[in-house]
Design an enzyme around this catalytic site. Structure first.
Site, PDB file in Angstrom:
ATOM      1  N   LYS A  71      -5.282  -9.052  -6.514  1.00 22.51           N
ATOM      2  CA  LYS A  71      -6.549  -9.288  -5.813  1.00 22.51           C
ATOM      3  C   LYS A  71      -7.604  -8.236  -6.195  1.00 22.51           C
ATOM      4  CE  LYS A  71      -6.346  -6.908  -1.395  1.00 22.51           C
ATOM      5  NZ  LYS A  71      -6.824  -6.881  -0.046  1.00 22.51           N
ATOM      6  N   LYS A  96     -10.738  -2.479  -3.685  1.00 25.90           N
ATOM      7  CA  LYS A  96     -11.547  -1.259  -3.748  1.00 25.90           C
ATOM      8  C   LYS A  96     -10.838  -0.161  -4.509  1.00 25.90           C
ATOM      9  CE  LYS A  96     -13.185  -1.958   0.947  1.00 25.90           C
ATOM     10  NZ  LYS A  96     -12.690  -1.734   2.314  1.00 25.90           N
ATOM     11  N   LYS A 149       0.813  -1.220   0.000  1.00 25.88           N
ATOM     12  CA  LYS A 149       0.000   0.000   0.000  1.00 25.88           C
ATOM     13  C   LYS A 149       0.844   1.267   0.000  1.00 25.88           C
ATOM     14  CE  LYS A 149      -4.392  -1.710   1.449  1.00 25.88           C
ATOM     15  NZ  LYS A 149      -5.604  -1.572   2.208  1.00 25.88           N
TER      16      LYS A 149
HETATM   17  N1  AQP Z   1      -9.992  -9.789  -3.007  1.00 29.08           N
HETATM   18  C1  AQP Z   1     -10.339 -10.249  -1.821  1.00 29.08           C
HETATM   19  N2  AQP Z   1     -10.616 -11.564  -1.661  1.00 29.08           N
HETATM   20  C2  AQP Z   1     -10.993 -12.056  -0.447  1.00 29.08           C
HETATM   21  N3  AQP Z   1     -11.101 -11.285   0.659  1.00 29.08           N
HETATM   22  C3  AQP Z   1     -10.835  -9.971   0.544  1.00 29.08           C
HETATM   23  N4  AQP Z   1     -10.867  -8.955   1.422  1.00 29.08           N
HETATM   24  C4  AQP Z   1     -10.511  -7.809   0.805  1.00 29.08           C
HETATM   25  N5  AQP Z   1     -10.252  -8.044  -0.481  1.00 29.08           N
HETATM   26  C5  AQP Z   1     -10.441  -9.375  -0.688  1.00 29.08           C
HETATM   27  C6  AQP Z   1     -11.245  -9.125   2.821  1.00 29.08           C
HETATM   28  O1  AQP Z   1     -12.283  -8.206   3.120  1.00 29.08           O
HETATM   29  C7  AQP Z   1     -12.163  -7.806   4.485  1.00 29.08           C
HETATM   30  C8  AQP Z   1     -12.306  -6.335   4.584  1.00 29.08           C
HETATM   31  O2  AQP Z   1     -11.253  -5.710   3.891  1.00 29.08           O
HETATM   32  P1  AQP Z   1     -10.960  -4.195   4.189  1.00 29.08           P
HETATM   33  O3  AQP Z   1     -12.042  -3.362   3.672  1.00 29.08           O
HETATM   34  O4  AQP Z   1     -10.712  -3.989   5.601  1.00 29.08           O
HETATM   35  O5  AQP Z   1      -9.612  -3.837   3.494  1.00 29.08           O
HETATM   36  P2  AQP Z   1      -8.789  -4.311   2.322  1.00 29.08           P
HETATM   37  O6  AQP Z   1      -8.317  -5.699   2.534  1.00 29.08           O
HETATM   38  O7  AQP Z   1      -7.733  -3.284   2.226  1.00 29.08           O
HETATM   39  O8  AQP Z   1      -9.759  -4.222   1.063  1.00 29.08           O
HETATM   40  P3  AQP Z   1      -9.301  -3.919  -0.385  1.00 29.08           P
HETATM   41  O9  AQP Z   1     -10.430  -4.085  -1.292  1.00 29.08           O
HETATM   42  O10 AQP Z   1      -8.087  -4.664  -0.731  1.00 29.08           O
HETATM   43  O11 AQP Z   1      -8.961  -2.375  -0.322  1.00 29.08           O
HETATM   44  P4  AQP Z   1      -7.759  -1.611  -0.956  1.00 29.08           P
HETATM   45  O12 AQP Z   1      -8.033  -1.504  -2.394  1.00 29.08           O
HETATM   46  O13 AQP Z   1      -7.815  -0.283  -0.270  1.00 29.08           O
HETATM   47  O14 AQP Z   1      -6.522  -2.384  -0.659  1.00 29.08           O
HETATM   48  C9  AQP Z   1     -10.845  -8.342   5.008  1.00 29.08           C
HETATM   49  O15 AQP Z   1     -11.102  -9.481   5.820  1.00 29.08           O
HETATM   50  C10 AQP Z   1     -10.116  -8.746   3.762  1.00 29.08           C
HETATM   51  O16 AQP Z   1      -9.287  -9.864   3.998  1.00 29.08           O
END
Ligand code: AQP
Length: 333
Positions: free
Chosen positions: A198, A201, A114
């Site tokens: 992956k 968001k 990140k």
């Molecule tokens: N692609 C994914 N597959 C399975 N699980 C996922 N999670 C996130 N992306 C995937 C799971 O969702 C939960 C909440 O995630 P979060 O909102 O706290 O943060 P994150 O992991 O940072 O989500 P993103 O989409 O990956 O955001 P960005 O783009 O900002 O990096 C967690 O349990 C996570 O494991």
């Protein structure tokens, strides 16, 4: 005996199918298992580790809460609240940050991903993100934490911090060492445009993910445009090697159907991609559209959403404030 569950989702917008399959769907299953006590948190303190527009953040907190409710988390059974409403999270994070070691945090791959190349410019909050996550979990004596695969390393850190605190302060078993609950199959849903990244968001391409607020047409169109390859669907799991996009689509199909990859392959092998995508789109629409419709209706009722968070915050505060007082006493305050 039932499990004590804690987990959270960041209100950073664009909640997607990966968040649903990797996390929220399990939250609902765990809530519905008798004897479990579940706490589900909209982690707004975590959200500001990267820049957020204050007005949009407020909407995103409500939208994430609406997504919890629309997916089947019941505020009568589970505690739903936003992190910043319970001050023990920030206090706990500070104290545990004094227990965690730099060397441990330096190994966290999510920070590296990140923060990108210019890590000098990343916020300190982003660096200590997993310490706050540790405080979240330990304040509720959580026995199990359902997360996607990408959070496994953070959870291992939480276990190390809990053990070191208990050892440093000679308080054996005081902080409960949590176990991760990661789905065996398809715990990481990948981008529809690149099976090696992956679903996320923050991906600039909206076509890379199915948002939990997408319409039927958007879902169908995104699946139609999802990357595949020129080979037909395989008849054996082993033949998925080197075919990440195909494996991902079959993984989505299997998890939404609650069946194994092997069973999906048996059912679908020999079909061409346009037929498979049609079947998959139908399934995703069946599972996600009711959630999307419900989110869009719930977010119109801000008062209701705010009342759910307020009530949940009061319940969470009762648990967390007691634990933080005990922590402070042990530390010597
Ligand atoms: N692609 C994914 N597959 C399975 N699980 C996922 N999670 C996130 N992306 C995937 C799971 O969702 C939960 C909440 O995630 P979060 O909102 O706290 O943060 P994150 O992991 O940072 O989500 P993103 O989409 O990956 O955001 P960005 O783009 O900002 O990096 C967690 O349990 C996570 O494991």
């Amino acid at each position: 005996m039932g499990k004590k569950i804690f987990s959270g989702v960041q209100p950073t917008g664009n909640l997607h199918l990966g968040n649903y399959i990797g996390a929220i769907k399990n939250f609902v299953d765990l809530q519905n298992q008798p004897g479990n006590e579940c706490v589900y948190c909209v982690v707004d303190l975590h959200a500001i580790t990267t820049k957020q527009d204050p007005k949009i953040l407020k909407d995103n907190i409500r939208e994430t809460t609406a997504a919890f409710l629309a997916s089947g988390i019941n505020p009568k059974k589970s505690i739903i609240f936003n992190q910043s409403s319970v001050s023990a999270h920030a206090e706990g994070s500070w104290i545990l940050g004094c227990v965690a070691r730099m060397g441990w945090l330096n190994r966290m791959t999510q920070f590296k991903e990140k923060a990108g190349k210019d890590k000098e410019k990343a916020s300190i909050g982003l660096y200590i993100y997993p310490v706050l996550m540790t405080a979240d979990i330990l304040l509720y004596d959580a026995s199990h934490v359902p997360v996607g695969e990408d959070q496994k390393q953070h959870l291992e850190l939480s276990r190390d911090i809990a053990q070191k605190f208990n050892l440093d302060f000679k308080a054996p078993n005081f902080l409960r060492v949590p176990e991760p609950l990661i789905q065996k199959n398809f715990s990481r849903i990948m981008s529809l445009k690149d099976g090696t990244n992956k679903m996320s968001k923050s991906d600039p391409s909206d076509l890379s993910r199915i948002n939990l607020t997408d319409t039927k047409d958007q879902i169908v169109n995104k699946i139609k445009k999802a990357k595949t390859d020129t080979e037909p669907l395989p008849d054996d799991e082993k033949k998925l090697n080197q075919r990440p996009e195909v494996e991902n689509l079959l993984g989505i199909y299997s998890s939404l159907n609650n069946q194994s990859l092997q069973d999906s392959i048996k059912e679908l092998s020999g079909k061409n991609f346009s037929k498979f995508k049609e079947i998959l789109a139908e399934l995703v629409v069946e599972k996600i559209l009711p959630i999307s419709t419900e989110i869009n209706s719930l977010i119109k009722d801000k008062r209701y959403i705010d009342s759910v968070l307020k009530e949940g915050g009061e319940k969470a505060n009762q648990i967390a404030s007691k634990k933080i007082e005990e922590i402070k006493k042990i530390v010597g305050f």
